[in-house]
Motif scaffolding. Sequence first.
Motif, short mmCIF file in Angstrom:
data_model
loop_
_atom_site.label_atom_id
_atom_site.label_comp_id
_atom_site.label_asym_id
_atom_site.label_seq_id
_atom_site.Cartn_x
_atom_site.Cartn_y
_atom_site.Cartn_z
N MET A 1 45.89 29.50 43.86
CA MET A 1 44.78 30.23 44.78
C MET A 1 43.99 31.12 43.71
O MET A 1 44.46 31.82 43.13
N SER A 2 42.91 30.91 43.50
CA SER A 2 41.84 31.97 42.82
C SER A 2 41.56 32.86 43.63
O SER A 2 40.72 32.91 44.61
N HIS A 3 41.64 34.10 43.28
CA HIS A 3 41.18 35.40 43.95
C HIS A 3 39.77 35.80 43.35
O HIS A 3 39.46 35.74 42.29
N THR A 4 39.01 36.12 44.24
CA THR A 4 37.80 36.96 44.17
C THR A 4 37.91 38.30 44.19
O THR A 4 38.42 38.95 45.37
N ILE A 5 37.42 39.12 43.48
CA ILE A 5 37.57 40.65 43.42
C ILE A 5 36.08 41.18 43.66
O ILE A 5 35.38 41.15 42.76
N LEU A 6 35.73 41.94 44.83
CA LEU A 6 34.55 42.54 44.82
C LEU A 6 34.26 43.89 44.24
O LEU A 6 35.47 44.73 44.60
N ILE A 7 33.52 44.26 43.44
CA ILE A 7 33.40 45.65 42.91
C ILE A 7 31.98 46.16 43.38
O ILE A 7 30.87 45.66 43.07
N VAL A 8 32.13 47.27 43.95
CA VAL A 8 31.04 47.96 44.70
C VAL A 8 31.00 49.17 43.76
O VAL A 8 31.78 50.18 44.22
N GLU A 9 29.93 49.24 42.89
CA GLU A 9 30.01 50.72 42.00
C GLU A 9 28.54 50.50 41.29
O GLU A 9 27.84 49.58 40.75
N ASP A 10 27.90 51.68 41.59
CA ASP A 10 26.68 52.03 40.98
C ASP A 10 26.58 52.28 39.61
O ASP A 10 25.49 52.27 38.74
N GLU A 11 27.59 52.62 38.75
CA GLU A 11 27.65 52.69 37.55
C GLU A 11 27.89 51.58 36.50
O GLU A 11 28.94 51.10 37.02
N ALA A 12 26.79 50.99 36.08
CA ALA A 12 27.14 49.79 35.57
C ALA A 12 28.03 49.69 34.26
O ALA A 12 28.86 48.61 34.21
N ASP A 13 28.31 50.74 33.67
CA ASP A 13 29.28 50.66 32.72
C ASP A 13 30.64 50.51 33.14
O ASP A 13 31.47 49.85 32.54
N ILE A 14 30.77 51.22 34.28
CA ILE A 14 32.30 50.96 34.82
C ILE A 14 32.41 49.64 35.26
O ILE A 14 33.45 48.84 35.30
N ALA A 15 31.40 49.08 36.09
CA ALA A 15 31.78 47.85 36.69
C ALA A 15 31.71 46.64 35.60
O ALA A 15 32.57 45.80 35.69
N ASP A 16 30.97 46.98 34.54
CA ASP A 16 31.09 45.99 33.46
C ASP A 16 32.49 45.89 32.79
O ASP A 16 33.08 44.78 32.66
N VAL A 17 33.21 46.93 32.56
CA VAL A 17 34.40 46.99 31.75
C VAL A 17 35.29 46.57 32.80
O VAL A 17 36.26 45.79 32.49
N THR A 18 35.37 46.84 34.25
CA THR A 18 36.05 46.41 34.91
C THR A 18 36.29 44.84 35.24
O THR A 18 37.22 44.29 35.44
N GLN A 19 34.81 44.43 35.21
CA GLN A 19 34.69 42.84 35.35
C GLN A 19 35.38 42.12 34.22
O GLN A 19 36.02 41.05 34.40
N VAL A 20 35.26 42.83 32.99
CA VAL A 20 35.75 42.05 31.91
C VAL A 20 37.17 42.01 32.10
O VAL A 20 37.64 40.70 31.61
N TYR A 21 37.72 43.10 32.30
CA TYR A 21 39.16 43.06 32.55
C TYR A 21 39.84 42.03 33.45
O TYR A 21 40.84 41.25 33.30
N LEU A 22 39.40 42.09 34.69
CA LEU A 22 39.56 41.23 35.69
C LEU A 22 39.56 39.85 35.34
O LEU A 22 40.34 38.95 35.43
N GLN A 23 38.35 39.40 34.89
CA GLN A 23 38.07 38.17 34.44
C GLN A 23 39.06 37.55 33.41
O GLN A 23 39.31 36.29 33.34
N ALA A 24 39.33 38.50 32.41
CA ALA A 24 40.39 38.03 31.52
C ALA A 24 41.78 37.62 32.03
O ALA A 24 42.34 36.80 31.39
N GLN A 25 41.99 38.15 33.13
CA GLN A 25 43.21 37.60 33.94
C GLN A 25 42.87 36.50 34.67
O GLN A 25 43.82 36.04 35.60
N GLY A 26 41.79 35.75 34.76
CA GLY A 26 41.48 34.52 35.31
C GLY A 26 40.93 34.75 36.92
O GLY A 26 40.99 34.04 37.56
N LEU A 27 40.83 35.99 36.92
CA LEU A 27 40.20 36.59 38.65
C LEU A 27 38.42 36.15 38.42
O LEU A 27 38.10 36.45 37.63
#
Length: 225
Positions: A1-27
Amino acid sequence: MSHTILIVEDEADIADVTQVYLQAQGLNTHWFNQGLNVVEWVKQHEPSVIILDLMLPGKDGVSICQEIRQFSDVPIIMTTAKVQEVDRLIGLDAGADDYVCKPFSTKELVARVNAMLRRIDRQVIKSAPALQLVEGSYTVMYQGQRVELTQIEFNLFQLLYTHPGRIYSRGQILDLVYSDFREVSDRTVDSHIRNLRKKLSQLSLPNDPIRSVYGAGYAYEMLAP
Ligand code: CA
């Protein structure tokens, strides 16, 4: 089962790096850079975990969290820029499952997300009365096994046990469990938790039922065996 993680964050830098890490794990990830329409999106898409910033344009994190809690138990990790805020947030009973203080390491945040996903996959039993608490004798029973607690340990455990998943700060535990404030401090709570864990470990429970939430407090949580 593929999980979706929702990120609610107004600082683009933080959101970007978080997304990169999570996507690297197949999320899968989805990002909101403000608070409006988040609740509606959650209703439609049912993400597996939400990383929710406290201070947001449009709608603040506490309101979003409380609104989501009216229809969903989805794990919510709330991020805040102030350590001091965490106690207040817990007091507000916003309904978050975990709190992370900024600046956080992305690795640490991703580790928390993974911990949440593991819990989902193992199906948290939130209300299963697997344990029996015997008030008169300060005894906890589990599948025919029993362990005796001191009065304080029992009261402390009962507080957590009767509200599964709810995080209690050390301050709240002091208020609710200890009647004599002269001899107690945050460290007293920690030491009682330590003793409590040691005693409960004599029962063959599927996991340590007391979860430490870093910088925030403690919660009762029993996983399916
Ligand atoms: Ca913010």
